[in-house]
Motif scaffolding. Sequence first.
Motif, PDB file in Angstrom:
ATOM      1  N   VAL A  55       0.849  -1.189   0.000  1.00 48.94           N
ATOM      2  CA  VAL A  55       0.000   0.000   0.000  1.00 48.94           C
ATOM      3  C   VAL A  55       0.888   1.244   0.000  1.00 48.94           C
ATOM      4  O   VAL A  55       1.810   1.346   0.819  1.00 48.94           O
ATOM      5  N   CYS A  59      -1.336   6.469   1.324  1.00 48.24           N
ATOM      6  CA  CYS A  59      -2.699   5.924   1.411  1.00 48.24           C
ATOM      7  C   CYS A  59      -2.934   5.145   2.695  1.00 48.24           C
ATOM      8  O   CYS A  59      -4.055   4.707   2.959  1.00 48.24           O
ATOM      9  N   VAL A  63      -6.543   4.074   4.430  1.00 51.96           N
ATOM     10  CA  VAL A  63      -6.962   2.680   4.564  1.00 51.96           C
ATOM     11  C   VAL A  63      -7.249   2.331   6.018  1.00 51.96           C
ATOM     12  O   VAL A  63      -8.192   1.596   6.322  1.00 51.96           O
ATOM     13  N   GLN A 104       6.189   2.180  -0.203  1.00 50.70           N
ATOM     14  CA  GLN A 104       4.979   1.430   0.115  1.00 50.70           C
ATOM     15  C   GLN A 104       5.120   0.731   1.457  1.00 50.70           C
ATOM     16  O   GLN A 104       6.220   0.386   1.884  1.00 50.70           O
ATOM     17  N   VAL A 127      -7.568   2.227  -2.057  1.00 52.40           N
ATOM     18  CA  VAL A 127      -6.335   2.823  -2.570  1.00 52.40           C
ATOM     19  C   VAL A 127      -6.563   3.439  -3.947  1.00 52.40           C
ATOM     20  O   VAL A 127      -6.102   4.552  -4.228  1.00 52.40           O
TER      21      VAL A 127
END
Length: 320
Positions: A55, A59, A63, A104, A127
């Motif tokens: 992810v 984001c 989330v 990420q 996302v």
Amino acid sequence: MKSDPGMDGAEIEITGTDAARARAKDYIGYVLAQRTGPVYIDHTMRRDDLSILMVPMDCVGYVMGRGGQVLRDMENEWGTLMFFAKKKEDEGKADADAKDGKVQEILAIFGTRRSRRGAELKVMSAVEHKKPGHFLDGEALRVPLDQPGDGENDDFDYDVFPFRGDEFSYALGGRGSTRKKIAAASNCILEYVAQVAFLAGNERERRQCRDYLDWLLKQREGDLYVDVAGRDDGTPGQVPSKSVGFVTGHKGEGLRSIEASTKTFCFTNGSPPPAANAGGAMAPKPPKRKVKFSRHVHGRVFPKSRQAAKNEAFPRCVSS
């Protein structure tokens, strides 16, 4: 299993098979580790109860939601254990995360194959909403889904169903109600990632979900006729034309209520093209037929009377 020393000697009793108890101990360990700092895992390991989803850092907060509530809601919906983790090899090293939006975070999803796929698609949807184009290139995935349990030749797979124009909003419904009813009736995992529907499950579940989505969208064009002959997931019921409005209710609310309580997809089935009789005259128009589609046989039982239908569709309605 004895608990963490900070829990005042409390103990957790775990029962089940050897494999189930081993998984439970792992999960408890991961949950307790989150109380004292980040969780470190080997993101390259392959175990049949773990999916890894990368992810974007920008984001992660979206989330997780405020206080992690969004992630908790996903866990409750899909029966999974989910948390953000760091690479095992980075344990003890200084945090070197911030390299703009390209870095990420590892999202670990533990659970059954089906529950992990549902949670994975739910996160992908979030996302893609926050950062369009991260998972999708137009209507295609940039990288095909590949988690433990995929490719086992047991017909568990996923399909994509791209929407056109304003089909997306119609197929979503208020607060996702239309998507949820199609998923419940077909018993198929159904999530929308941008303008693309992802259908996951076995071949029968995916086929039924595709059919239901197709019929749903065709209703926007006018009367829909579906031939239910040979299908074991549909039950037709005769409804006189003058009573259709009574059954469907104001703006379809009556029928939507029945769908929600029985996990079915219901619609007023149109009539097939009328055939001419021996004298050349057209046969009388038959009454409308209301059809329920569902994988649940008990959900396709029709109310025994108009009053029963009314009571089910309008539980707080007082007859005049």
